[in-house]
Design an enzyme around this catalytic site. Sequence first.
Site, mmCIF file in Angstrom:
data_model
loop_
_atom_site.group_PDB
_atom_site.id
_atom_site.type_symbol
_atom_site.label_atom_id
_atom_site.label_comp_id
_atom_site.label_asym_id
_atom_site.label_seq_id
_atom_site.Cartn_x
_atom_site.Cartn_y
_atom_site.Cartn_z
ATOM 1 N N ARG A 1 0.814 -1.225 0.000
ATOM 2 C CA ARG A 1 0.000 0.000 0.000
ATOM 3 C C ARG A 1 0.846 1.273 0.000
ATOM 4 N NH1 ARG A 1 -3.636 -3.077 3.493
ATOM 5 N NH2 ARG A 1 -5.494 -3.589 2.291
ATOM 6 N N LYS B 1 4.961 11.146 -11.643
ATOM 7 C CA LYS B 1 4.120 10.349 -12.531
ATOM 8 C C LYS B 1 4.721 8.957 -12.675
ATOM 9 C CE LYS B 1 1.847 13.456 -15.810
ATOM 10 N NZ LYS B 1 1.775 13.774 -17.263
ATOM 11 N N GLU C 1 13.138 16.179 -25.005
ATOM 12 C CA GLU C 1 12.447 16.641 -23.802
ATOM 13 C C GLU C 1 13.118 17.878 -23.208
ATOM 14 O OE1 GLU C 1 9.650 15.684 -22.642
ATOM 15 O OE2 GLU C 1 9.299 13.573 -23.134
ATOM 16 N N LYS D 1 10.575 21.705 -14.806
ATOM 17 C CA LYS D 1 9.611 20.652 -14.484
ATOM 18 C C LYS D 1 9.080 20.850 -13.063
ATOM 19 C CE LYS D 1 7.607 16.512 -15.075
ATOM 20 N NZ LYS D 1 8.301 15.270 -15.405
ATOM 21 N N GLU E 1 -1.848 17.312 -12.350
ATOM 22 C CA GLU E 1 -2.108 17.580 -13.763
ATOM 23 C C GLU E 1 -3.590 17.826 -14.049
ATOM 24 O OE1 GLU E 1 0.331 15.833 -17.296
ATOM 25 O OE2 GLU E 1 -1.581 14.772 -17.284
ATOM 26 N N ARG F 1 -0.034 21.919 -15.610
ATOM 27 C CA ARG F 1 0.984 20.883 -15.808
ATOM 28 C C ARG F 1 0.791 20.163 -17.142
ATOM 29 N NH1 ARG F 1 3.092 16.104 -11.605
ATOM 30 N NH2 ARG F 1 4.490 15.111 -13.109
ATOM 31 N N ASN G 1 2.945 18.294 -21.724
ATOM 32 C CA ASN G 1 2.628 17.311 -22.754
ATOM 33 C C ASN G 1 2.727 17.882 -24.165
ATOM 34 O OD1 ASN G 1 1.951 14.900 -21.204
ATOM 35 N ND2 ASN G 1 0.245 16.090 -20.425
ATOM 36 N N HIS H 1 3.184 15.546 -27.024
ATOM 37 C CA HIS H 1 2.965 14.178 -26.564
ATOM 38 C C HIS H 1 1.660 13.560 -27.078
ATOM 39 C CE1 HIS H 1 6.324 15.158 -24.035
ATOM 40 N NE2 HIS H 1 6.305 13.988 -23.451
ATOM 41 N N HIS I 1 2.549 10.200 -28.551
ATOM 42 C CA HIS I 1 2.072 8.939 -27.979
ATOM 43 C C HIS I 1 1.286 8.132 -29.005
ATOM 44 C CE1 HIS I 1 2.301 10.325 -23.480
ATOM 45 N NE2 HIS I 1 3.480 9.999 -23.985
ATOM 46 N N HIS J 1 10.594 7.092 -27.632
ATOM 47 C CA HIS J 1 9.672 8.079 -27.063
ATOM 48 C C HIS J 1 10.078 9.510 -27.422
ATOM 49 C CE1 HIS J 1 7.040 10.211 -24.335
ATOM 50 N NE2 HIS J 1 8.096 10.761 -23.758
#
Length: 371
Positions: A125, A147, A189, A230, A240, A244, A248, A251, A255, A269
């Site tokens: 947990r 993330k 990036e 960042k 996000e 934020r 992306n 992206h 993606h 990527h």
Amino acid sequence: MSADPITVHVPLGERAYDILIGPRLLDEAGAILKGRFPGRRFGIVTDETVAKAQLPRLLAALDAAGIDHSEIVLPAGEGTKSWANLQTVVEGLLAARLERRDLVIALGGGVIGDLAGFAAAIARRGMDFVQVPTSLLAQVDSSVGGKTGINSPHGKNLVGAFHQPRLVLADLSALDTLAPRQFAAGYAEVVKYGLIDDEAYFFWLEENRAEIFSGGPARAEAIARACAAKTRFVLADEKETGVRALLNLGHTFGHALEKVTGFSDRLLHGEGVAIGMMLAHAFSAKLGLAPSQDTGRIGAHLKAAGLPTRLADIPGDLAPTDALMTAIAQDKKVERGALTFILTRGIGRAFIEKNVEPGKVAEFLEEMRGA
């Protein structure tokens, strides 16, 4: 000890942590971790490629500090971010009898960081974890901000959790073992931060790209400035739900391109992000939002860095436009079926645009297939 590393602090209250950027941090990791987390045991998650290049250095440092540890070594590649490997990592941590107060070390690039971080978020947990990013992409992006996640057959990063690390150790010397293609992919990036809201940083990158690639002092500065950027977005919008999402940029297209190319070495990527950023700027110019000359300037910089900039640069036959649109429709920023894109009014002037008409996107992609 080597010279003091650059420190970027992420002030998230009780979950605050430091990003340390410097050479030989892997060799000093034992002393650093023992000082910050005394009495803890560590479970290291890495992949086969990084295990050969960097794991011996980390193990030697932990052994020298008298730190108990275990290792889980996975296959390399984007396909590792899967349900099956998530189970492998969680069961491995439990089999090693790591307790809730012990820590997971994510040693590798973005794939390992995302996967190990997600495993840490759910094992017992919630366990603490340390990011030890060994790729440029991971050092400037995926290791910072919390993330974590895995891919689904429906798309990239659709399963995961926000789980902040306790520490990030970005060893500059680890970058010396990267293949040129991998380093260039990470550089996409880096460029992204300039294109979002820091025109001066993009211009600085234009002037210092050669030194960044050769490993001169500009490399450490570029990484530190990217991490600081960042961090700024994470502090403003950790989960996000707002600004934020600007991170992306490129992206949504990228993606989708990764999905239709099978999350494979056919398109890394960062390469997908590079093409995606070009598409975002070209689409913005087509809509009359941004000057077209900015698209050319960005493309020239990315090309000089060894990055693809067009759909035609992707090896092999590209999937049809309707397949790309299906992938775009699975983007995490979609709300009630409406498409959200990060568009721009020029270099350093990105913004969030909701309710983008799918027909206009499809028409634009059809045009770009022949460009």
